[in-house]
Design an enzyme around this catalytic site. Structure first.
Site, PDB file in Angstrom:
ATOM      1  N   PHE A 155       7.410  15.760  45.133  1.00 15.99           N
ATOM      2  CA  PHE A 155       6.045  16.236  44.906  1.00 15.99           C
ATOM      3  C   PHE A 155       5.995  17.699  44.501  1.00 15.99           C
ATOM      4  CE2 PHE A 155       6.568  17.779  49.225  1.00 15.99           C
ATOM      5  CZ  PHE A 155       5.698  18.864  49.328  1.00 15.99           C
ATOM      6  N   LYS A 156       7.046  18.448  44.764  1.00 12.32           N
ATOM      7  CA  LYS A 156       7.060  19.869  44.418  1.00 12.32           C
ATOM      8  C   LYS A 156       6.915  20.092  42.909  1.00 12.32           C
ATOM      9  CE  LYS A 156       8.119  20.583  48.774  1.00 12.32           C
ATOM     10  NZ  LYS A 156       9.274  21.279  49.318  1.00 12.32           N
ATOM     11  N   ASP A 157       7.262  19.078  42.100  1.00  8.51           N
ATOM     12  CA  ASP A 157       7.159  19.223  40.648  1.00  8.51           C
ATOM     13  C   ASP A 157       5.720  19.477  40.194  1.00  8.51           C
ATOM     14  OD1 ASP A 157       9.882  18.898  39.941  1.00  8.51           O
ATOM     15  OD2 ASP A 157       9.707  16.722  40.119  1.00  8.51           O
TER      16      ASP A 157
END
Length: 466
Positions: free
Chosen positions: A111-113
């Protein structure tokens, strides 16, 4: 829009300065002076929009003083075009009125993307305009590092130094960071845990003299407001996909540093109907112990099958405490100073106010594996261990079966084969095609002792203009 520190002593800044500053000079975190608020009618009008267009509507009020609308739209189009699913954050149903939102369709499968692909483009825009060079220093428990490197590696005005805990991230997570080639990319394996790495980053922002006054640090961790800002969007996306805003939603969020779930709290404050936010933790359960019993106390950090959540000092929790204390920075500063010495609690009425929306649970490794196995046997759908914790916590804490429960699917299961094996499933999750050769790529990283001076010396010697 102006941004203020959670400790009340640093000057208010505009978005551009907040983007580059990261941590406030008083040690606090920046938050908007006021939040935009959207009516139900306005939110309803966003149904069916492509993800990038929805992101523009949600985020532009935070940046409009610093970035022209057309430039920001272009950044968002570029950011979300690299995701491998047209919906960007697709929903998968796993039971009656129970869903997983897949946030791992970006380049590094986490999810950091969503935030770090955008952060790289924001930095490029601002640094090019200023003709300025910065050193990115970040700490990772596994996923932030690879997403930061992928998002920022092409930035012309950036050197990247990512600290990860030596032998405490999965092999896939490590290789995603250490196999990216580039003269401006540096991976440091610290002989300690994530909290040690995070502490080094925070202390470095407080005293940047090791850079000799030639450059400044920029943050990629979720202390950087831009990270939180970008994560607000997918709460709106999920709600609109399931009948919002005309019905309320509940979300379960696997979290260690509190950034992802704080974004959900902000979405609610901005007008999105959210009835429940579940804080899902592993054995490193400081957030669960606070939310269930109003006691904030650090314990010994433990290594688990969900390493991205092996965190005991949850940086973004300070942002919630600031709100719970009526945005009184002095009160937050005193509370956190006391917390560094021993257990603390907040006034009962403040804690009860938080409990109106937040629930919490701690899920151990055995229950994590049981959930991975059960969901696969029921649906042939494979969860990573962090998402499994979110699903189990959601089921343990769910208030109303009539309200859709959405668990944030934070990472691809192929990043955590050990947890899949522990669950008893006789299958090995495969990496996507663009990572098929990951284990054949050359690695580059430096192992250093848990010593801030050594880390500072390494950075001072290796950034490009040193």
């Amino acid at each position: 829009m102006r941004y203020i520190s959670t400790r009340g002593e640093a000057p208010a800044l505009g978005f551009e300065e907040v983007l580059l500053t990261g941590l406030a000079t008083d040690g606090g975190l920046y938050v908007p002076e006021s939040l935009p608020h959207f009516s139900l009618e306005e939110i309803r009008s966003w149904r069916g929009l492509p993800y990038a267009e929805l992101a523009y509507n949600v985020m532009y009020p935070f940046v409009e003083d610093a970035i022209p609308a057309d430039a920001f739209r272009k950044m968002l189009d570029e950011t979300y075009s690299v995701f491998t699913h047209k919906a960007v954050a697709p929903l998968v149903q796993i039971d009656s009125n129970e869903w997983v939102m897949e946030l791992f369709r970006g380049p590094t499968l986490a999810f950091k993307d969503f935030a770090l692909q955008l952060l790289g483009r924001l930095l490029d825009y601002v640094l090019e305009k200023r003709n300025q060079h910065v050193v990115i220093m970040g700490a990772t428990s596994g996923d932030t590092g690879s997403a930061a490197i992928e998002g920022c590696r092409r930035c012309k005005h950036v050197d990247i130094f990512i600290l990860h805990p030596y032998q405490r991230v999965s092999e896939v997570q490590r290789r995603q960071m250490t196999t990216v080639q580039g003269d401006n990319i540096h991976n440091i394996a610290v002989k300690g845990n994530f909290d040690d790495c995070q502490r080094m980053v925070k202390e470095s922002f407080g005293d940047q003299s090791f850079l000799g006054g030639k450059t400044q640090l920029a943050a990629v961790n979720s202390i950087n407001w831009a990270r939180i800002m970008a994560q607000i969007v997918y709460y709106f996306q999920a709600s609109l996909s399931l009948g919002g805003p005309d019905r309320s939603m509940a979300f379960s969020v696997p979290t260690g540093n509190f950034g992802d779930i704080f974004a959900g709290y902000l979405a609610k404050k901005m007008g999105l109907p959210i009835s429940q936010l579940v804080i899902a933790t592993n054995r490193n359960d400081i957030l669960h112990r606070f939310m269930s019993g109003n006691k904030y106390e650090q314990h010994q950090l433990e290594h688990t099958l969900s390493p991205s959540m092996d965190i005991m000092v949850s940086s973004n929790f300070e942002r919630l405490l600031f709100d719970l204390h009526g945005r009184d920075g002095a009160a937050v500063k005193t509370l956190l100073e006391n917390a560094s010495k021993g257990p603390v609690s907040i006034e009962d009425y403040r804690w009860k106010h938080a409990r109106k929306v937040f629930d919490s649970d701690a899920v151990d490794d055995k229950s994590t594996c049981d959930t991975i196995r059960d969901i696969f046997e029921q649906n042939e759908y494979l969860l990573d261990p962090h998402t499994a914790i979110g699903v189990q916590a959601a089921r343990n804490c769910r208030r109303d079966l009539a309200v859709p429960m959405i668990t944030l699917g934070t990472a691809h299961p192929a990043k955590f084969p050990d947890a899949i094996a522990e669950s008893g499933l006789s299958l090995k999750p495969q990496l996507p095609a663009h990572m098929a050769d990951l284990f054949e790529r050359e690695e580059r990283y430096t192992v250093l002792d848990n010593n801030l001076g050594e880390v500072h010396d390494f950075i001072a010697k290796h950034w490009k203009n040193a």
